[in-house]
Design a protein around this motif. Structure first.
Motif, PDB file in Angstrom:
ATOM      1  N   ILE A  98     -14.462   2.861  -3.775  1.00  0.00           N
ATOM      2  CA  ILE A  98     -13.295   3.531  -3.194  1.00  0.00           C
ATOM      3  C   ILE A  98     -13.636   4.083  -1.816  1.00  0.00           C
ATOM      4  CG2 ILE A  98     -11.710   5.488  -3.470  1.00  0.00           C
ATOM      5  CD1 ILE A  98     -12.075   5.069  -6.559  1.00  0.00           C
ATOM      6  N   SER A 102     -11.968   2.990   1.838  1.00  0.00           N
ATOM      7  CA  SER A 102     -11.378   3.981   2.742  1.00  0.00           C
ATOM      8  C   SER A 102     -11.943   3.873   4.158  1.00  0.00           C
ATOM      9  CB  SER A 102     -11.606   5.404   2.204  1.00  0.00           C
ATOM     10  OG  SER A 102     -12.939   5.839   2.414  1.00  0.00           O
ATOM     11  N   LEU A 128      -8.208   7.092 -13.911  1.00  0.00           N
ATOM     12  CA  LEU A 128      -7.803   7.478 -12.556  1.00  0.00           C
ATOM     13  C   LEU A 128      -6.356   7.088 -12.251  1.00  0.00           C
ATOM     14  CD1 LEU A 128     -11.024   6.428 -10.593  1.00  0.00           C
ATOM     15  CD2 LEU A 128     -10.162   8.778 -10.821  1.00  0.00           C
ATOM     16  N   ILE A 130      -5.273   3.741 -12.122  1.00  0.00           N
ATOM     17  CA  ILE A 130      -5.263   2.484 -11.361  1.00  0.00           C
ATOM     18  C   ILE A 130      -5.320   1.310 -12.328  1.00  0.00           C
ATOM     19  CG2 ILE A 130      -6.514   1.053  -9.695  1.00  0.00           C
ATOM     20  CD1 ILE A 130      -7.570   3.646  -8.450  1.00  0.00           C
ATOM     21  N   HIS A 146      -4.764  -2.064   0.211  1.00  0.00           N
ATOM     22  CA  HIS A 146      -5.725  -0.954   0.150  1.00  0.00           C
ATOM     23  C   HIS A 146      -7.174  -1.330   0.461  1.00  0.00           C
ATOM     24  CE1 HIS A 146      -2.440   1.314  -1.548  1.00  0.00           C
ATOM     25  NE2 HIS A 146      -2.325   0.470  -2.555  1.00  0.00           N
ATOM     26  N   CYS A 277     -13.223  12.225  -8.680  1.00  0.00           N
ATOM     27  CA  CYS A 277     -12.213  12.888  -7.849  1.00  0.00           C
ATOM     28  C   CYS A 277     -12.801  14.084  -7.109  1.00  0.00           C
ATOM     29  CB  CYS A 277     -11.025  13.340  -8.704  1.00  0.00           C
ATOM     30  SG  CYS A 277      -9.960  11.995  -9.254  1.00  0.00           S
ATOM     31  N   TYR A 326     -10.623  10.391  -0.808  1.00  0.00           N
ATOM     32  CA  TYR A 326      -9.735  10.941  -1.834  1.00  0.00           C
ATOM     33  C   TYR A 326      -8.275  10.621  -1.501  1.00  0.00           C
ATOM     34  CZ  TYR A 326      -7.389  14.150  -4.996  1.00  0.00           C
ATOM     35  OH  TYR A 326      -6.577  14.683  -5.962  1.00  0.00           O
ATOM     36  N   LEU A 329      -7.616   7.107  -2.441  1.00  0.00           N
ATOM     37  CA  LEU A 329      -7.390   7.004  -3.894  1.00  0.00           C
ATOM     38  C   LEU A 329      -5.994   7.474  -4.253  1.00  0.00           C
ATOM     39  CD1 LEU A 329      -8.356   6.630  -6.842  1.00  0.00           C
ATOM     40  CD2 LEU A 329      -9.287   8.962  -6.728  1.00  0.00           C
ATOM     41  N   GLU A 330      -5.549   8.565  -3.646  1.00  0.00           N
ATOM     42  CA  GLU A 330      -4.210   9.087  -3.922  1.00  0.00           C
ATOM     43  C   GLU A 330      -3.130   8.067  -3.595  1.00  0.00           C
ATOM     44  OE1 GLU A 330      -3.756  12.893  -1.892  1.00  0.00           O
ATOM     45  OE2 GLU A 330      -3.660  13.855  -3.867  1.00  0.00           O
ATOM     46  N   THR A 333      -3.046   5.471  -6.393  1.00  0.00           N
ATOM     47  CA  THR A 333      -2.488   5.970  -7.656  1.00  0.00           C
ATOM     48  C   THR A 333      -0.987   6.242  -7.539  1.00  0.00           C
ATOM     49  OG1 THR A 333      -3.173   8.227  -7.064  1.00  0.00           O
ATOM     50  CG2 THR A 333      -4.662   6.957  -8.455  1.00  0.00           C
TER      51      THR A 333
END
Length: 342
Positions: A98, A102, A128, A130, A146, A277, A326, A329-330, A333
């Motif tokens: 992840i 990013s 998570l 996903i 992503h 997280c 993070y 990831l948000e 999700t």
């Protein structure tokens, strides 16, 4: 032919690449009984699989797998490890993937549900929020949106369906732990592979030479972790241009403090997800945060984004401090939640 192969194994002889290929094909087609398969896998595991045996199994499964390669994406990275270290650590490689995404590194993260651990990569993704890709189109869609695709191995390797029940019955690592990282259906150019011990790591380096993967860094902690270790030294095998360079790397060389193994362990996928997280927000306990930093930096080095692991450490630290991983990831999700609502 199968009876001859079993006789060889029972005599503690090793298989040629072609024999291993043939056995794996017959195992997948149901022409090998559970008792025969369990015997062969057990003996191979306890004596140690050879390079030719591993190559034969990999080539057979690749032949039978659903290809998810795409001409749209080049220089993909994978962070899949062998598993089987029995340490019950959180899903370090998933956290690393992840972070890499990013930073704009395109990742094809190959994984599965737990077999010998508390939480497999597919388990923690579920916690998570996903959904792993189940086909070529979903994988490419995740990558486009992503910079990361999560590939749930069983969807792409139907030939291993019969093997799955066998693996659950055998309470120890088998050749299938070794070959998992080499079966990515998107054929990544670069790989960071965690191995359960130095013998396996060294064999995988030789296997990768035979398979022609562009560049891979195989790592194994001297404490038994199939990761770059934060609690001890790590043996590393860099495979590139048909050569293998091995060396030992310490947390201190990366500018990181040594940690405690007890701070890396979790009881289930939910604890693993919560710790991931926390780390992606720049928090979490120091040992857990540093082992993610070290492995993410090693992945940047493996994918030729930096010239040294130490250089990668500074980039990863900044990424965690900014919480950009993070937020990434948000975004994933939120999209998953929206898709389920619609």
């Amino acid at each position: 032919m199968i009876s001859n192969i079993i006789q060889k194994i029972m005599k503690h002889e090793t298989l040629t690449e072609n024999e291993a290929f043939y056995f794996m094909e017959k195992l997948a087609s149901g022409d090998v009984t559970d008792a025969q398969a369990s015997s062969v896998l057990s003996i191979m595991s306890f004596r140690g699989e050879t390079v030719d045996e591993i190559v034969g199994f990999v080539k057979a499964i690749r032949k039978l797998s659903r290809n998810a390669e795409s001409s749209q994406h080049h220089d993909l990275m994978d962070t899949c490890g062998t598993g089987g270290d029995g340490a019950s650590t959180f899903n370090i490689s998933t956290a690393v993937s992840i972070i890499l995404a990013s930073l704009g590194v395109k990742v094809a993260k190959h994984g599965n549900k737990a077999v010998t651990s508390k939480s497999g990569s597919s388990d923690v993704l579920e916690a998570l929020g996903i959904q792993a890709s189940s086909n070529h189109f979903e994988a490419n869609s995740q990558l486009n949106k992503h910079d990361i695709a999560f590939l749930h191995a069983p969807f792409f390797h139907p030939a291993l369906k019969k093997v799955a029940s066998l693996r659950r019955q055998l309470p120890f690592r088998t050749i299938f732990n070794c070959i998992g990282p080499l079966l990515n259906p998107m054929a990544p150019t670069y790989q960071l592979i965690g191995a359960s011990n130095e013998e396996v790591a060294e064999k995988l380096a030789e296997v990768i030479k035979k398979l022609g993967i562009k560049r891979a860094l195989i790592v194994t902690g001297k404490d038994g972790l199939d990761e770059c270790s934060i609690t001890s030294d790590t043996r590393m095998f860099l495979v590139e241009n048909n050569t293998v360079v091995s060396f030992t790397y310490t947390p201190e060389e990366a500018g990181l403090n040594r940690g405690n193994l007890s701070e890396l362990t979790v009881k289930n996928k939910q604890e693993s997800a919560e710790l991931i997280c926390s780390i992606l927000q720049g928090a979490g306990n120091e040992s857990a945060r540093n082992i993610v930093i070290l492995n993410a930096a090693a992945a940047l080095f493996a994918s030729k984004r930096v010239s040294s692991i130490r250089d990668g450490v500074e980039i990863i630290k900044q990424c965690l401090q900014s919480k950009s991983a993070y937020y990434h990831l948000e975004e994933m999700t939120k999209e998953e939640a929206s898709a389920h609502v619609n």
